[in-house]
Design an enzyme around this catalytic site. Structure first.
Site, PDB file in Angstrom:
ATOM      1  N   ARG A   3       6.822 -13.281 -31.125  1.00  0.00           N
ATOM      2  CA  ARG A   3       6.867 -11.674 -30.375  1.00  0.00           C
ATOM      3  C   ARG A   3       5.644 -10.607 -30.631  1.00  0.00           C
ATOM      4  NH1 ARG A   3      11.275 -11.646 -33.933  1.00  0.00           N
ATOM      5  NH2 ARG A   3      13.037 -12.595 -32.772  1.00  0.00           N
ATOM      6  N   LYS A  14      -2.013  -3.558 -19.984  1.00  0.00           N
ATOM      7  CA  LYS A  14      -0.545  -3.682 -19.485  1.00  0.00           C
ATOM      8  C   LYS A  14      -1.481  -5.519 -19.111  1.00  0.00           C
ATOM      9  CE  LYS A  14      -0.034  -0.529 -15.224  1.00  0.00           C
ATOM     10  NZ  LYS A  14      -0.251  -0.625 -14.175  1.00  0.00           N
ATOM     11  N   HIS A  54      -9.124  -8.405  -4.614  1.00  0.00           N
ATOM     12  CA  HIS A  54      -8.474  -6.640  -5.118  1.00  0.00           C
ATOM     13  C   HIS A  54      -8.906  -5.369  -4.192  1.00  0.00           C
ATOM     14  CE1 HIS A  54      -5.557  -3.820  -7.168  1.00  0.00           C
ATOM     15  NE2 HIS A  54      -6.735  -3.682  -7.665  1.00  0.00           N
ATOM     16  N   ARG A  70      -1.162   8.766 -15.460  1.00  0.00           N
ATOM     17  CA  ARG A  70      -1.578   7.657 -14.793  1.00  0.00           C
ATOM     18  C   ARG A  70      -1.499   6.771 -12.792  1.00  0.00           C
ATOM     19  NH1 ARG A  70      -0.944   2.643 -19.324  1.00  0.00           N
ATOM     20  NH2 ARG A  70      -2.196   0.721 -17.725  1.00  0.00           N
ATOM     21  N   GLU A  77       3.001   4.539 -17.420  1.00  0.00           N
ATOM     22  CA  GLU A  77       2.570   5.208 -16.366  1.00  0.00           C
ATOM     23  C   GLU A  77       4.071   6.230 -16.001  1.00  0.00           C
ATOM     24  OE1 GLU A  77       0.862   2.200 -14.082  1.00  0.00           O
ATOM     25  OE2 GLU A  77       2.247   2.867 -12.385  1.00  0.00           O
ATOM     26  N   HIS A  80      -2.539  -2.186  -1.583  1.00  0.00           N
ATOM     27  CA  HIS A  80      -2.033  -3.362  -1.900  1.00  0.00           C
ATOM     28  C   HIS A  80      -1.148  -4.193  -0.635  1.00  0.00           C
ATOM     29  CE1 HIS A  80      -1.065  -2.085  -6.057  1.00  0.00           C
ATOM     30  NE2 HIS A  80      -1.861  -2.926  -6.518  1.00  0.00           N
ATOM     31  N   GLU A 131     -13.583  -0.223  -7.849  1.00  0.00           N
ATOM     32  CA  GLU A 131     -12.860   1.057  -9.297  1.00  0.00           C
ATOM     33  C   GLU A 131     -13.484   1.654  -9.810  1.00  0.00           C
ATOM     34  OE1 GLU A 131      -9.404   0.417  -9.231  1.00  0.00           O
ATOM     35  OE2 GLU A 131      -8.908  -1.876  -8.595  1.00  0.00           O
ATOM     36  N   LYS A 166     -10.251   5.983 -17.933  1.00  0.00           N
ATOM     37  CA  LYS A 166      -9.181   5.639 -17.702  1.00  0.00           C
ATOM     38  C   LYS A 166      -8.716   5.745 -19.457  1.00  0.00           C
ATOM     39  CE  LYS A 166      -6.452   1.184 -16.370  1.00  0.00           C
ATOM     40  NZ  LYS A 166      -6.858   0.111 -16.057  1.00  0.00           N
ATOM     41  N   HIS A 215      -4.489   2.176  -3.592  1.00  0.00           N
ATOM     42  CA  HIS A 215      -3.950   0.955  -4.598  1.00  0.00           C
ATOM     43  C   HIS A 215      -2.527   0.707  -3.366  1.00  0.00           C
ATOM     44  CE1 HIS A 215      -6.959   0.811  -6.922  1.00  0.00           C
ATOM     45  NE2 HIS A 215      -6.342  -0.015  -7.811  1.00  0.00           N
ATOM     46  N   ASN A 239      -4.196   4.661  -9.063  1.00  0.00           N
ATOM     47  CA  ASN A 239      -3.314   4.034  -8.506  1.00  0.00           C
ATOM     48  C   ASN A 239      -4.274   4.635  -6.721  1.00  0.00           C
ATOM     49  OD1 ASN A 239      -2.136   2.146  -9.520  1.00  0.00           O
ATOM     50  ND2 ASN A 239      -0.730   3.371  -9.453  1.00  0.00           N
TER      51      ASN A 239
HETATM   52  N1  LIG Z   1      -4.267  -5.300 -16.366  1.00  0.00           N
HETATM   53  C1  LIG Z   1      -4.452  -4.575 -15.810  1.00  0.00           C
HETATM   54  O1  LIG Z   1      -4.105  -3.731 -15.910  1.00  0.00           O
HETATM   55  C2  LIG Z   1      -5.117  -4.716 -14.185  1.00  0.00           C
HETATM   56  C3  LIG Z   1      -5.720  -3.750 -13.845  1.00  0.00           C
HETATM   57  C4  LIG Z   1      -6.454  -4.329 -12.248  1.00  0.00           C
HETATM   58  C5  LIG Z   1      -6.321  -5.529 -11.877  1.00  0.00           C
HETATM   59  N2  LIG Z   1      -6.033  -6.495 -12.806  1.00  0.00           N
HETATM   60  C6  LIG Z   1      -5.147  -8.011 -12.659  1.00  0.00           C
HETATM   61  O2  LIG Z   1      -6.324  -8.116 -12.472  1.00  0.00           O
HETATM   62  C7  LIG Z   1      -6.952  -9.533 -11.723  1.00  0.00           C
HETATM   63  C8  LIG Z   1      -8.342  -9.814 -11.042  1.00  0.00           C
HETATM   64  O3  LIG Z   1      -9.024  -9.321 -11.652  1.00  0.00           O
HETATM   65  P1  LIG Z   1     -10.910  -9.773 -11.665  1.00  0.00           P
HETATM   66  O4  LIG Z   1     -11.124  -9.473 -10.334  1.00  0.00           O
HETATM   67  O5  LIG Z   1     -11.764  -9.948 -12.717  1.00  0.00           O
HETATM   68  O6  LIG Z   1     -10.798 -11.038 -11.187  1.00  0.00           O
HETATM   69  P2  LIG Z   1     -11.197 -13.104 -11.751  1.00  0.00           P
HETATM   70  O7  LIG Z   1     -10.773 -12.831 -13.644  1.00  0.00           O
HETATM   71  O8  LIG Z   1     -10.421 -13.898 -11.246  1.00  0.00           O
HETATM   72  O9  LIG Z   1     -12.425 -13.159 -11.858  1.00  0.00           O
HETATM   73  C9  LIG Z   1     -12.524 -13.398 -11.127  1.00  0.00           C
HETATM   74  C10 LIG Z   1     -13.715 -14.445 -10.914  1.00  0.00           C
HETATM   75  O10 LIG Z   1     -15.196 -14.033 -11.456  1.00  0.00           O
HETATM   76  C11 LIG Z   1     -14.949 -15.329 -12.506  1.00  0.00           C
HETATM   77  N3  LIG Z   1     -16.603 -14.673 -13.272  1.00  0.00           N
HETATM   78  C12 LIG Z   1     -15.254 -13.998 -14.335  1.00  0.00           C
HETATM   79  N4  LIG Z   1     -16.360 -13.797 -15.074  1.00  0.00           N
HETATM   80  C13 LIG Z   1     -17.478 -14.278 -14.515  1.00  0.00           C
HETATM   81  C14 LIG Z   1     -19.135 -13.804 -14.924  1.00  0.00           C
HETATM   82  N5  LIG Z   1     -19.531 -12.842 -15.652  1.00  0.00           N
HETATM   83  N6  LIG Z   1     -20.323 -14.412 -14.518  1.00  0.00           N
HETATM   84  C15 LIG Z   1     -19.968 -15.458 -13.112  1.00  0.00           C
HETATM   85  N7  LIG Z   1     -17.819 -15.486 -12.731  1.00  0.00           N
HETATM   86  C16 LIG Z   1     -17.241 -15.249 -13.404  1.00  0.00           C
HETATM   87  C17 LIG Z   1     -13.999 -15.148 -12.822  1.00  0.00           C
HETATM   88  O11 LIG Z   1     -13.897 -17.443 -12.993  1.00  0.00           O
HETATM   89  C18 LIG Z   1     -13.121 -15.950 -11.091  1.00  0.00           C
HETATM   90  O12 LIG Z   1     -12.873 -17.001 -10.476  1.00  0.00           O
HETATM   91  C19 LIG Z   1      -6.011  -9.364 -10.567  1.00  0.00           C
HETATM   92  O13 LIG Z   1      -5.047 -10.709 -11.499  1.00  0.00           O
HETATM   93  C20 LIG Z   1      -5.044  -8.109 -11.140  1.00  0.00           C
HETATM   94  O14 LIG Z   1      -3.681  -8.534 -11.155  1.00  0.00           O
HETATM   95  C21 LIG Z   1      -4.964  -6.444 -13.945  1.00  0.00           C
HETATM   96 ZN   LIG Z   2      -6.699  -1.487  -9.118  1.00  0.00          ZN
END
Ligand SMILES: NC(=O)c1ccc[n+]([C@@H]2O[C@H](COP(=O)([O-])OP(=O)(O)OC[C@H]3O[C@@H](n4cnc5c(N)ncnc54)[C@H](O)[C@@H]3O)[C@@H](O)[C@H]2O)c1
Ligand SMILES: [Zn+2]
Length: 359
Positions: free
Chosen positions: A119, A141, A264, A240, A236, A251, A183, A226, A247, A244
């Site tokens: 939990r 999130k 993304h 907040r 949100e 999306h 972003e 942020k 987005h 987006n």
């Molecule tokens: N929680 C939130 O508020 C929020 C906001 C935006 C996006 N997201 C989520 O985040 C995800 C995307 O995140 P992302 O773009 O970081 O993708 P990711 O975590 O898949 O990372 C992208 C790639 O880079 C690699 N990588 C990571 N750090 C590295 C480094 N320092 N050097 C070399 N390679 C590295 C990873 O292994 C992966 O292959 C999505 O699932 C999205 O839904 C969440």
């Molecule tokens: Zn985004």
């Protein structure tokens, strides 16, 4: 070292974001005040190969290590289950700390596991992608995906601390850098005109591997902005939503291409172009400001499509969006560069906008 305090309406849950070159080698001292009974370090294979030995050495002790495959597929119920099996199998107590080392995927997966295991276990996020350092690690999130859609299973679970080492960005592949930069641009466009101006002179350099070495303050700005937005609106409902910007279009583009064609942030970059046009039409954004925004965004490379998008798939994707209701969806528009609001927009107008950008 820069420290930003993220204050939430429930004051006891304030947490720090520390940003400092070399922080990866000082994780242990940074989390020592949390006095965890045990550490569970969760990362992906790519990040493990690059940074796990240093993280392990700096955490000290005998952390439980969980390494998942790199990529969006790891945000699955099956992968969550495996992580939980390991966490629960290790007999952790509620004073354990989950450390998420990686990009947004690891942050979302490890964060959700931390939210539900026993939990709620405490969470430290060590983001290693630009997108995670400026966006996903702030705000609380967490989520995994479901066959019905992305991020449909999740929870709000605020971290206890976020530790950002900008030097980890050096190894980031170019497309991941571009995705994160979108972003950053978004953050300026919705809330900080001075950041837009700065990006206009520096964005090409920021796309280089060492681009953020002398620009750590941009990471700080993005986290601050942020954090401030989230603080006013943790769940949100209002403010907040401006996060987006671009987005709703983005999306739709991602979903219509099965999340395979664009990262993304690349889809968001394209979406922001459509959102600027919409802003001129619906929010009185002066056309010369829209042109400036567009010129900035166009400096972020995005892979072109090799075939036209199917409008019906786009329409279905928009209609499925969590934020759609009654033929409309809330989309963020700019009144000027640095000032955003949201506005109900017909789904067909979103489809038209997305098509106008990618053909
Ligand atoms: N929680 C939130 O508020 C929020 C906001 C935006 C996006 N997201 C989520 O985040 C995800 C995307 O995140 P992302 O773009 O970081 O993708 P990711 O975590 O898949 O990372 C992208 C790639 O880079 C690699 N990588 C990571 N750090 C590295 C480094 N320092 N050097 C070399 N390679 C590295 C990873 O292994 C992966 O292959 C999505 O699932 C999205 O839904 C969440
Ligand atoms: Zn985004």
């Amino acid at each position: 070292v820069t420290e930003i305090e993220v204050r939430l309406p429930a004051a006891e849950r304030a947490y720090p974001i520390r940003i400092e070159a070399g922080l990866l080698d000082r994780l242990g001292e940074s989390i020592a005040p949390l006095a965890p009974s045990r550490i569970a370090l969760i990362t992906d294979r790519t990040v493990a190969a690059l940074y796990l030995p240093r993280a392990r050495a700096s955490l000290g002790g005998d952390p439980l290590e969980i390494v998942v495959p790199a990529g969006e597929e790891s945000k699955s119920a099956a992968q969550l289950h495996e992580v939980l099996d390991i966490l629960l199998g290790a007999n952790l107590d509620r004073d354990a700390l989950v450390v998420a080392l990686g990009g947004g995927v690891v942050g979302d997966l490890a964060g959700f596991a931390a939210a539900v295991a026993l939990r709620g276990l405490r969470l430290a996020i060590v983001p290693t992608t630009l997108l995670a350092q400026v966006d996903s690690s702030v705000g609380g999130k967490t989520a995994i995906n479901h066959p019905h859609g992305k991020n449909l299973i999740g929870a709000f679970h605020q971290p206890s601390i976020v530790l950002i080492d900008p030097t980890t960005l050096r190894t980031l592949p170019p497309r991941e850098r571009a995705s994160g930069l979108a972003e950053v641009v978004k953050t300026g466009l919705i809330r900080r005109r001075s950041l837009v101006e700065r990006l206009e002179s520096e964005i090409d350099r920021l796309l280089e591997p060492d681009g953020f070495a002398g620009a750590t303050d941009i990471l700080v700005d993005c986290c601050r902005i942020k954090a401030e937005v989230v603080r006013h609106d943790e769940r949100e409902s209002g403010l907040r939503r401006i996060l987006n910007f671009g987005h709703t279009f983005g999306h739709a583009l991602e979903a219509a291409t099965d999340y395979r064609h664009w990262r993304h942030g690349e889809a968001v970059a394209l979406g922001m172009r459509a959102a600027l046009d919409l802003s001129v039409e619906r929010a009185g954004l002066p056309p010369d400001e829209a042109a400036r925004g567009r010129a900035l965004i166009e400096r972020i490379p995005t892979p072109p499509l090799d075939r036209p998008l199917d409008p019906d798939r786009l329409r279905a994707a928009v209609a499925r969006d969590k934020k759609a209701a009654g033929g409309r969806i809330r989309a963020v528009v700019l009144e000027s560069l640095g000032k955003a609001r949201d506005e109900p927009v017909e789904i067909d107008r979103i489809v038209e906008g997305a098509l106008s950008i990618v053909g």
